[in-house]
Design an enzyme around this catalytic site. Structure first.
Site: not given
Ligand code: ATP
Ligand code: LTN
Length: 326
Positions: A112, A193, A196
């Protein structure tokens, strides 16, 4: 007594199928088995720059989505992190028991921080805030996607370290990571991955995306130059699409492979779009209903915070007492 679950999700960007398949759908599925707390982690969101109005709106949108996927406020407590000051207070105390070297090892910080012009101290400290979220509720289990495993392990290390100095204050939490779907990859780049905070238009399928948008995103998804439709980890694009198909269709892998035998990628993409659209339809319909009355979400979040606060304050008070504060 039921075991306690706590998990968190950031109210930034759009909630996507990675969040749903890797974490949120499991929160719904195990709701009856556990005593549940789900935290909308707005303090985590401000570790990178946010638009003020957007952030408040996204908190409400996320609460609506949690209800729409089936989180039942009678069985689970949904609350906003910044409504309970104990989260920030415990973070400060835990900072004083967390060696910098432990945070320097965190791979999410490395990823990040590369994307930021200015790297805030908050972004570096993010896993300690997450530790406070978990420890304040004496959570037994933390259901998360694969990317959060290292953070949950850190929270165990911090708890163990604190307990070794002051006696058994904290419950040692355990991550719950699904066998399939713990790491859904980006449609545009299956080596990254789904996230968001990725900007690409065709990167993620969001839970509130309309059907035509879903179809177009899947149409453009990266695959490879081979033909067979098989679960082969060495072909990350097709493997990712098949995994999403598996989770939405609930069919077994051998059945899926025989179903697509002799068919091409355009068939896979067409059928994948269909199962995703059908899978998200009831969520989107419930979301519309729930958010037609905005005061409902306000009331829900207020009562969620009122329910969660005494748990958090009791643990914080114990910690302050042990450390000699207050
Ligand atoms: P950012 O990219 O802003 O960090 P994010 O998409 O990783 O956001 P979070 O709010 O950080 O989302 O994560 C919420 C939940 O979703 C966490 O338990 C995280 O492990 C899960 N998660 C996030 N991305 C994935 C993915 N690509 N596949 C499976 N689980 C995910
Ligand atoms: N860092 C997590 C979100 C999060 C969380 C938590 C998850 C914040 N606090 C406590 C589980 C338990 C993420 O998904 N990026």
């Amino acid at each position: 007594m039921k075991k306690r679950v706590l998990s968190g999700i950031q109210p930034t960007g759009n909630i996507h199928i990675g969040n749903y398949l890797g974490a949120m759908q499991h929160w719904v599925a195990s709701q009856d088995e556990y005593d549940n707390f789900f935290c909308i982690v707005d303090l985590h969101s401000i570790t990178v720059p946010q638009d003020v109005k957007q952030l408040r709106a996204k908190v409400r949108e996320l609460a609506g989505i949690l209800l729409a996927i089936g989180i039942d406020p009678e069985k689970s407590t949904i609350f906003v992190q910044s409504n309970i000051s104990a989260h920030a207070e415990l973070t400060w105390i835990l900072n004083c028991f967390t060696p910098i070297g432990w945070l320097q090892r965190m791979t999410q910080f490395k990823d990040k921080s590369e994307k930021q012009e200015v790297i805030s101290t908050g972004l570096f400290d993010y896993p300690v805030l997450m530790t406070a979220d978990i420890l304040l509720y004496n959570a037994d289990y933390v259901p998360v996607g694969e990317d959060q495993k290292q953070h949950v392990e850190l929270s165990r290390d911090i708890a163990i370290r604190f307990n070794s100095i002051y006696g058994k204050v904290f419950k040692i939490p355990e991550a719950l990571i699904p066998k399939v779907g713990a790491r859904i990859m980006g449609l545009d780049d299956p080596t990254r991955k789904m996230s968001k905070s990725e900007a690409g238009q065709g990167h993620a399928i969001n839970l509130l995306d309309p059907p035509n948008v879903i179809t177009n995103k899947i149409k453009r998804a990266a695959t490879d130059s081979q033909r067979d439709i098989l679960f082969d980890k060495n072909r990350p694009g097709v493997y990712n699409l098949l995994t999403i198909y598996e989770l939405f269709s609930k069919m077994s892998r051998p059945k899926i492979e025989s179903h697509f035998s002799g068919k091409g990628y355009s068939d896979l993409k067409k059928e994948l779009a269909e199962v995703v659209i059908e899978g998200l339809r009831p969520i989107q319909e419930r979301y519309k209903e729930i958010t037609s009355d905005p005061s409902y979400i306000e009331t829900l979040l207020k009562s969620g915070a009122d329910k969660a606060r005494p748990f958090a304050e009791s643990v914080l008070n114990k910690v302050m007492d042990k450390v000699g504060l207050g």
